[in-house]
Design a protein around this motif. Sequence first.
Motif, PDB file in Angstrom:
ATOM      1  N   ASP A   1      50.292  -7.943-146.774  1.00 59.25           N
ATOM      2  CA  ASP A   1      49.401  -8.795-145.987  1.00 59.25           C
ATOM      3  C   ASP A   1      50.068  -9.180-144.659  1.00 59.25           C
ATOM      4  OD1 ASP A   1      51.265 -10.298-147.521  1.00 59.25           O
ATOM      5  OD2 ASP A   1      50.009 -12.091-147.440  1.00 59.25           O
ATOM      6  N   GLN A   2      51.346  -9.483-144.686  1.00 56.41           N
ATOM      7  CA  GLN A   2      52.045  -9.832-143.451  1.00 56.41           C
ATOM      8  C   GLN A   2      52.244  -8.604-142.558  1.00 56.41           C
ATOM      9  OE1 GLN A   2      55.373 -12.113-145.231  1.00 56.41           O
ATOM     10  NE2 GLN A   2      54.745 -13.686-143.760  1.00 56.41           N
ATOM     11  N   VAL A   3      52.463  -7.450-143.162  1.00 52.37           N
ATOM     12  CA  VAL A   3      52.578  -6.213-142.384  1.00 52.37           C
ATOM     13  C   VAL A   3      51.282  -5.978-141.619  1.00 52.37           C
ATOM     14  CG1 VAL A   3      52.789  -3.694-142.525  1.00 52.37           C
ATOM     15  CG2 VAL A   3      54.295  -5.164-143.887  1.00 52.37           C
ATOM     16  N   LYS A   4      50.155  -6.168-142.302  1.00 53.04           N
ATOM     17  CA  LYS A   4      48.862  -5.996-141.637  1.00 53.04           C
ATOM     18  C   LYS A   4      48.706  -6.982-140.487  1.00 53.04           C
ATOM     19  CE  LYS A   4      43.854  -5.928-142.352  1.00 53.04           C
ATOM     20  NZ  LYS A   4      43.645  -6.350-140.984  1.00 53.04           N
ATOM     21  N   GLU A   5      49.093  -8.228-140.696  1.00 59.42           N
ATOM     22  CA  GLU A   5      48.997  -9.231-139.624  1.00 59.42           C
ATOM     23  C   GLU A   5      49.862  -8.842-138.432  1.00 59.42           C
ATOM     24  OE1 GLU A   5      49.675 -13.298-140.874  1.00 59.42           O
ATOM     25  OE2 GLU A   5      48.479 -12.991-142.675  1.00 59.42           O
ATOM     26  N   MET A   6      51.064  -8.359-138.696  1.00 60.49           N
ATOM     27  CA  MET A   6      51.958  -7.954-137.611  1.00 60.49           C
ATOM     28  C   MET A   6      51.365  -6.778-136.835  1.00 60.49           C
ATOM     29  SD  MET A   6      55.608  -8.296-139.621  1.00 60.49           S
ATOM     30  CE  MET A   6      56.677  -7.815-138.274  1.00 60.49           C
TER      31      MET A   6
ATOM     32  N   ASP B   1      48.169  -5.929-136.696  1.00 62.27           N
ATOM     33  CA  ASP B   1      46.973  -6.406-135.986  1.00 62.27           C
ATOM     34  C   ASP B   1      47.373  -7.087-134.684  1.00 62.27           C
ATOM     35  OD1 ASP B   1      45.359  -5.441-138.027  1.00 62.27           O
ATOM     36  OD2 ASP B   1      44.962  -7.417-138.898  1.00 62.27           O
ATOM     37  N   PHE B   2      48.428  -7.913-134.737  1.00 64.84           N
ATOM     38  CA  PHE B   2      48.912  -8.575-133.531  1.00 64.84           C
ATOM     39  C   PHE B   2      49.368  -7.541-132.508  1.00 64.84           C
ATOM     40  CE2 PHE B   2      52.423 -10.019-130.924  1.00 64.84           C
ATOM     41  CZ  PHE B   2      51.820 -11.070-130.245  1.00 64.84           C
ATOM     42  N   ALA B   3      50.134  -6.549-132.935  1.00 64.69           N
ATOM     43  CA  ALA B   3      50.633  -5.521-132.021  1.00 64.69           C
ATOM     44  C   ALA B   3      49.477  -4.782-131.352  1.00 64.69           C
ATOM     45  CB  ALA B   3      51.537  -4.542-132.771  1.00 64.69           C
ATOM     46  N   GLN B   4      48.444  -4.469-132.130  1.00 65.55           N
ATOM     47  CA  GLN B   4      47.294  -3.762-131.565  1.00 65.55           C
ATOM     48  C   GLN B   4      46.542  -4.642-130.571  1.00 65.55           C
ATOM     49  OE1 GLN B   4      45.450  -2.572-135.226  1.00 65.55           O
ATOM     50  NE2 GLN B   4      46.610  -0.675-135.336  1.00 65.55           N
ATOM     51  N   GLU B   5      46.399  -5.914-130.871  1.00 68.74           N
ATOM     52  CA  GLU B   5      45.734  -6.845-129.958  1.00 68.74           C
ATOM     53  C   GLU B   5      46.568  -7.018-128.692  1.00 68.74           C
ATOM     54  OE1 GLU B   5      42.711  -9.195-128.537  1.00 68.74           O
ATOM     55  OE2 GLU B   5      42.716  -7.909-130.311  1.00 68.74           O
ATOM     56  N   PHE B   6      47.873  -7.125-128.827  1.00 67.32           N
ATOM     57  CA  PHE B   6      48.784  -7.203-127.686  1.00 67.32           C
ATOM     58  C   PHE B   6      48.576  -6.006-126.765  1.00 67.32           C
ATOM     59  CE2 PHE B   6      52.718  -5.320-126.096  1.00 67.32           C
ATOM     60  CZ  PHE B   6      53.214  -6.311-125.274  1.00 67.32           C
ATOM     61  N   TYR B   7      48.539  -4.807-127.337  1.00 69.56           N
ATOM     62  CA  TYR B   7      48.409  -3.598-126.535  1.00 69.56           C
ATOM     63  C   TYR B   7      47.032  -3.504-125.887  1.00 69.56           C
ATOM     64  CZ  TYR B   7      49.533   1.074-124.977  1.00 69.56           C
ATOM     65  OH  TYR B   7      49.802   2.166-124.187  1.00 69.56           O
ATOM     66  N   LYS B   8      46.022  -3.912-126.619  1.00 72.03           N
ATOM     67  CA  LYS B   8      44.658  -3.913-126.071  1.00 72.03           C
ATOM     68  C   LYS B   8      44.583  -4.842-124.858  1.00 72.03           C
ATOM     69  CE  LYS B   8      39.960  -5.225-127.306  1.00 72.03           C
ATOM     70  NZ  LYS B   8      39.149  -5.897-128.308  1.00 72.03           N
ATOM     71  N   LYS B   9      45.170  -6.031-124.952  1.00 75.48           N
ATOM     72  CA  LYS B   9      45.178  -6.982-123.830  1.00 75.48           C
ATOM     73  C   LYS B   9      45.941  -6.411-122.644  1.00 75.48           C
ATOM     74  CE  LYS B   9      44.471 -11.226-126.429  1.00 75.48           C
ATOM     75  NZ  LYS B   9      45.056 -12.512-126.844  1.00 75.48           N
ATOM     76  N   PHE B  10      47.032  -5.718-122.905  1.00 76.97           N
ATOM     77  CA  PHE B  10      47.774  -5.089-121.821  1.00 76.97           C
ATOM     78  C   PHE B  10      46.889  -4.066-121.105  1.00 76.97           C
ATOM     79  CE2 PHE B  10      50.009  -1.329-120.372  1.00 76.97           C
ATOM     80  CZ  PHE B  10      50.717  -1.873-119.312  1.00 76.97           C
ATOM     81  N   GLN B  11      46.213  -3.230-121.876  1.00 78.10           N
ATOM     82  CA  GLN B  11      45.348  -2.207-121.279  1.00 78.10           C
ATOM     83  C   GLN B  11      44.247  -2.852-120.439  1.00 78.10           C
ATOM     84  OE1 GLN B  11      44.472  -0.166-124.997  1.00 78.10           O
ATOM     85  NE2 GLN B  11      45.637   1.610-124.290  1.00 78.10           N
ATOM     86  N   GLU B  12      43.684  -3.958-120.916  1.00 79.03           N
ATOM     87  CA  GLU B  12      42.654  -4.664-120.160  1.00 79.03           C
ATOM     88  C   GLU B  12      43.213  -5.188-118.837  1.00 79.03           C
ATOM     89  OE1 GLU B  12      41.320  -7.591-122.982  1.00 79.03           O
ATOM     90  OE2 GLU B  12      40.151  -6.112-124.120  1.00 79.03           O
ATOM     91  N   LYS B  13      44.425  -5.710-118.854  1.00 78.64           N
ATOM     92  CA  LYS B  13      45.071  -6.190-117.624  1.00 78.64           C
ATOM     93  C   LYS B  13      45.276  -5.050-116.647  1.00 78.64           C
ATOM     94  CE  LYS B  13      47.467 -10.170-119.404  1.00 78.64           C
ATOM     95  NZ  LYS B  13      48.489 -11.132-119.121  1.00 78.64           N
ATOM     96  N   GLN B  14      45.688  -3.910-117.161  1.00 80.07           N
ATOM     97  CA  GLN B  14      45.904  -2.746-116.303  1.00 80.07           C
ATOM     98  C   GLN B  14      44.591  -2.333-115.620  1.00 80.07           C
ATOM     99  OE1 GLN B  14      49.241  -2.756-115.884  1.00 80.07           O
ATOM    100  NE2 GLN B  14      49.295  -0.551-116.027  1.00 80.07           N
ATOM    101  N   LEU B  15      43.490  -2.332-116.389  1.00 81.71           N
ATOM    102  CA  LEU B  15      42.185  -1.980-115.816  1.00 81.71           C
ATOM    103  C   LEU B  15      41.766  -2.979-114.743  1.00 81.71           C
ATOM    104  CD1 LEU B  15      40.171  -0.779-118.954  1.00 81.71           C
ATOM    105  CD2 LEU B  15      40.935   0.608-117.015  1.00 81.71           C
ATOM    106  N   GLU B  16      41.982  -4.251-114.997  1.00 84.75           N
ATOM    107  CA  GLU B  16      41.657  -5.298-114.014  1.00 84.75           C
ATOM    108  C   GLU B  16      42.440  -5.098-112.729  1.00 84.75           C
ATOM    109  OE1 GLU B  16      42.236  -9.236-115.634  1.00 84.75           O
ATOM    110  OE2 GLU B  16      40.965  -8.793-117.368  1.00 84.75           O
ATOM    111  N   GLN B  17      43.710  -4.788-112.863  1.00 79.98           N
ATOM    112  CA  GLN B  17      44.550  -4.572-111.676  1.00 79.98           C
ATOM    113  C   GLN B  17      44.115  -3.337-110.904  1.00 79.98           C
ATOM    114  OE1 GLN B  17      48.602  -4.575-113.117  1.00 79.98           O
ATOM    115  NE2 GLN B  17      48.695  -6.805-113.177  1.00 79.98           N
ATOM    116  N   GLN B  18      43.709  -2.292-111.625  1.00 80.67           N
ATOM    117  CA  GLN B  18      43.256  -1.074-110.949  1.00 80.67           C
ATOM    118  C   GLN B  18      41.960  -1.344-110.175  1.00 80.67           C
ATOM    119  OE1 GLN B  18      42.993   1.923-113.991  1.00 80.67           O
ATOM    120  NE2 GLN B  18      45.199   2.228-114.071  1.00 80.67           N
ATOM    121  N   LYS B  19      41.063  -2.140-110.752  1.00 79.13           N
ATOM    122  CA  LYS B  19      39.806  -2.464-110.082  1.00 79.13           C
ATOM    123  C   LYS B  19      40.043  -3.323-108.844  1.00 79.13           C
ATOM    124  CE  LYS B  19      36.919  -2.252-114.207  1.00 79.13           C
ATOM    125  NZ  LYS B  19      36.118  -3.028-115.160  1.00 79.13           N
ATOM    126  N   ALA B  20      41.078  -4.167-108.887  1.00 76.11           N
ATOM    127  CA  ALA B  20      41.376  -5.080-107.784  1.00 76.11           C
ATOM    128  C   ALA B  20      41.987  -4.345-106.585  1.00 76.11           C
ATOM    129  CB  ALA B  20      42.306  -6.187-108.240  1.00 76.11           C
TER     130      ALA B  20
END
Length: 115
Positions: free
Chosen positions: A88-93, A95-114
């Motif tokens: 259960d903790q492995v899954k949480e870790m 999930d966090f890593a995937q959310e972290f990476y998704k947020k990074f990708q979103e930031k990269q897209l925002e910067q490219q649009k700017a």
Amino acid sequence: MKSTITINVDLDENKVPSDISWSATASTAEKEKRAKAVMLSLWDGAERAALRIDLWTKEMMVDEMADFFYQSMMTMADTYGRATQYHDQVKEMKDFAQEFYKKFQEKQLEQQKAT
């Protein structure tokens, strides 16, 4: 059997890593391997404390750092799972890593649009 792992760090005039290389006596690699970053964690059982060395070269790009952290978090979760069987903790870790990476990708897209 014993293996020696050697990490060499060249520093510039400001003591910033300019080159990182490593080798291991038990490795199949014939020569030193280059790296742009290293994160080394050691557990001091007597002090119950993690000792760390985190270094990266000036050539390490932000997207590479995000990949490095994402992959490190995923493998840390796997290691924790093998050691504890706390799936259960492995899954949480992970999930966090995937959310972290998704947020990074979103930031990269925002910067490219700017730009």
